[in-house]
Design a protein around this motif. Sequence first.
Motif, PDB file in Angstrom:
ATOM      1  N   GLY A 153     -42.325 -23.178   4.971  1.00  0.00           N
ATOM      2  CA  GLY A 153     -42.140 -23.611   6.353  1.00  0.00           C
ATOM      3  C   GLY A 153     -40.702 -23.868   6.754  1.00  0.00           C
ATOM      4  N   ILE A 154     -39.751 -23.499   5.910  1.00  0.00           N
ATOM      5  CA  ILE A 154     -38.342 -23.695   6.279  1.00  0.00           C
ATOM      6  C   ILE A 154     -37.914 -22.603   7.268  1.00  0.00           C
ATOM      7  CG2 ILE A 154     -37.696 -24.920   4.176  1.00  0.00           C
ATOM      8  CD1 ILE A 154     -36.690 -22.313   2.978  1.00  0.00           C
ATOM      9  N   THR A 155     -36.752 -22.777   7.891  1.00  0.00           N
ATOM     10  CA  THR A 155     -36.320 -21.778   8.883  1.00  0.00           C
ATOM     11  C   THR A 155     -36.095 -20.446   8.178  1.00  0.00           C
ATOM     12  OG1 THR A 155     -33.956 -22.151   8.575  1.00  0.00           O
ATOM     13  CG2 THR A 155     -35.079 -23.534  10.205  1.00  0.00           C
ATOM     14  N   TRP A 156     -36.207 -19.364   8.969  1.00  0.00           N
ATOM     15  CA  TRP A 156     -36.086 -18.045   8.339  1.00  0.00           C
ATOM     16  C   TRP A 156     -34.693 -17.814   7.776  1.00  0.00           C
ATOM     17  CZ3 TRP A 156     -32.903 -13.975   9.524  1.00  0.00           C
ATOM     18  CH2 TRP A 156     -32.226 -14.030  10.742  1.00  0.00           C
ATOM     19  N   THR A 157     -33.674 -18.403   8.430  1.00  0.00           N
ATOM     20  CA  THR A 157     -32.308 -18.185   7.929  1.00  0.00           C
ATOM     21  C   THR A 157     -32.077 -18.890   6.585  1.00  0.00           C
ATOM     22  OG1 THR A 157     -31.542 -19.981   9.347  1.00  0.00           O
ATOM     23  CG2 THR A 157     -31.199 -17.745  10.168  1.00  0.00           C
ATOM     24  N   GLU A 158     -32.894 -19.927   6.327  1.00  0.00           N
ATOM     25  CA  GLU A 158     -32.812 -20.583   5.005  1.00  0.00           C
ATOM     26  C   GLU A 158     -33.701 -19.876   3.984  1.00  0.00           C
ATOM     27  OE1 GLU A 158     -32.340 -25.317   6.055  1.00  0.00           O
ATOM     28  OE2 GLU A 158     -34.222 -24.341   6.552  1.00  0.00           O
ATOM     29  N   ALA A 159     -34.779 -19.268   4.482  1.00  0.00           N
ATOM     30  CA  ALA A 159     -35.752 -18.656   3.566  1.00  0.00           C
ATOM     31  C   ALA A 159     -35.271 -17.320   3.010  1.00  0.00           C
ATOM     32  CB  ALA A 159     -37.078 -18.449   4.299  1.00  0.00           C
ATOM     33  N   THR A 160     -34.487 -16.596   3.798  1.00  0.00           N
ATOM     34  CA  THR A 160     -34.106 -15.234   3.404  1.00  0.00           C
ATOM     35  C   THR A 160     -33.121 -15.234   2.231  1.00  0.00           C
ATOM     36  OG1 THR A 160     -33.290 -13.117   4.207  1.00  0.00           O
ATOM     37  CG2 THR A 160     -32.145 -15.072   5.024  1.00  0.00           C
ATOM     38  N   LEU A 161     -33.023 -14.086   1.572  1.00  0.00           N
ATOM     39  CA  LEU A 161     -32.039 -13.928   0.497  1.00  0.00           C
ATOM     40  C   LEU A 161     -30.816 -13.235   1.098  1.00  0.00           C
ATOM     41  CD1 LEU A 161     -34.764 -14.491  -1.009  1.00  0.00           C
ATOM     42  CD2 LEU A 161     -33.615 -13.482  -2.979  1.00  0.00           C
TER      43      LEU A 161
ATOM     44  N   THR B 275     -36.105 -11.225   4.971  1.00  0.00           N
ATOM     45  CA  THR B 275     -36.191 -11.246   3.500  1.00  0.00           C
ATOM     46  C   THR B 275     -34.871 -10.799   2.856  1.00  0.00           C
ATOM     47  OG1 THR B 275     -37.160  -9.016   3.512  1.00  0.00           O
ATOM     48  CG2 THR B 275     -38.701 -10.871   3.395  1.00  0.00           C
ATOM     49  N   HIS B 276     -34.259  -9.769   3.427  1.00  0.00           N
ATOM     50  CA  HIS B 276     -33.020  -9.198   2.880  1.00  0.00           C
ATOM     51  C   HIS B 276     -31.940  -9.301   3.955  1.00  0.00           C
ATOM     52  CE1 HIS B 276     -36.286  -7.192   0.747  1.00  0.00           C
ATOM     53  NE2 HIS B 276     -35.467  -6.713  -0.154  1.00  0.00           N
ATOM     54  N   ALA B 277     -30.995 -10.233   3.800  1.00  0.00           N
ATOM     55  CA  ALA B 277     -30.023 -10.448   4.881  1.00  0.00           C
ATOM     56  C   ALA B 277     -28.605 -10.012   4.514  1.00  0.00           C
ATOM     57  CB  ALA B 277     -30.047 -11.897   5.340  1.00  0.00           C
ATOM     58  N   HIS B 278     -28.477  -9.180   3.504  1.00  0.00           N
ATOM     59  CA  HIS B 278     -27.170  -8.555   3.253  1.00  0.00           C
ATOM     60  C   HIS B 278     -26.905  -7.576   4.411  1.00  0.00           C
ATOM     61  CE1 HIS B 278     -24.193  -5.864   1.453  1.00  0.00           C
ATOM     62  NE2 HIS B 278     -23.998  -6.747   0.490  1.00  0.00           N
ATOM     63  N   PRO B 279     -25.660  -7.459   4.871  1.00  0.00           N
ATOM     64  CA  PRO B 279     -25.406  -6.576   6.023  1.00  0.00           C
ATOM     65  C   PRO B 279     -25.838  -5.123   5.779  1.00  0.00           C
ATOM     66  CG  PRO B 279     -23.338  -7.283   4.968  1.00  0.00           C
ATOM     67  CD  PRO B 279     -24.427  -8.135   4.422  1.00  0.00           C
TER      68      PRO B 279
END
Length: 344
Positions: A116-124, A165-169
């Motif tokens: 339930g955390i924010t998506w920006t905290e949940a993503t890698l 899920t994948h937040a590398h540029p």
Amino acid sequence: MNNILNKIKGSFYGSAIGDGLGYTTEFLNMDQIYNRFGINGLTEPVGNPIQVTDDTQMAIAVGKSLMDCYKKDATINFSNFENALRTRYIEWYNDPENNRAPGNTCLKACENLERGITWTEATLKNSKGCGANMRVHPVAYFKFKNNNITNADIAKWAQFQSAMTHAHPTALAAADLTAMTVVKLIEGVSSDDILEELIEYAHSQMHIYHEDFLENVWERPVVFNSKEFIERGWKECILSLEKVKTAIAKNDKSSDPCIYTGEGWIAEEAFATGLLCFLYYPNKPIAVLRRAANSSGDSDSIACLAGSFAGAYCGIDELPNDWVNRIEYQNEMNEFIDFLNLEK
Ligand SMILES: [Mg+2]
């Protein structure tokens, strides 16, 4: 069946068939493939049904998220899409059928989302595994849902379904580029022109950060602003597109395609190797699928991407009936395709 529908169906089924074909060879190198299947490698998908992997399961999850949103609001706004993706990704994560060698990034991010955390905290934030572009094709099909949907919408939805899920540029840019490849092939861009058009597209997007969806996910040490962040991703994708160009000129179709464009465990390589296999045989989807599955690297994702391109170009009628009839998750793919309501 109209032409667009024929191509969308070809692309979705082509991706699933590629995924199923490559499932058998995913963790085998070329010697192991030849030893097990003979000099021609694996030529037919095994089993009835043909089992697919997380690539197709997650593509279906992305498709369901788009349908959930559209029913509430045809513009697919940020908060509805975030909610829908979160729900469908978690549903996939807990599905008993999620036992087909799923990627670690997706598992970890879904575990975080479920807390339930924010998506920006949940993503890698540092992952550019291919797990986000192997599942993006339903976003491309949505371009044809109605005339108000623009390429800019496709770009931001493609990047956002990755970012959760994948937040590398590079994961973001590669997901966008993969979706745009499918859009262009469905629209009828020829295989002779597609590579140059994609290079041009990548350059045009170099400084566009979709802040309304991506929020502040760009923030991390040694990145000074959002434009610099996304530029890093596009630059890596352009290097991969240049590798495809070099490989096409060399035309060494009998060798492992991973030699030229990479093994595909990471996003820009999976995209490039899938595209290379398609461009080797643009009018022969069976040859595309075989070349992609008979590869040393992440064969299910490479063949999934190659199959989505080949099917988008040639349409469902060019895929073997027997393979189409045996593939798993037909009801789910058909439900999504029917929702697009293109039969007019
Ligand atoms: Mg897989």
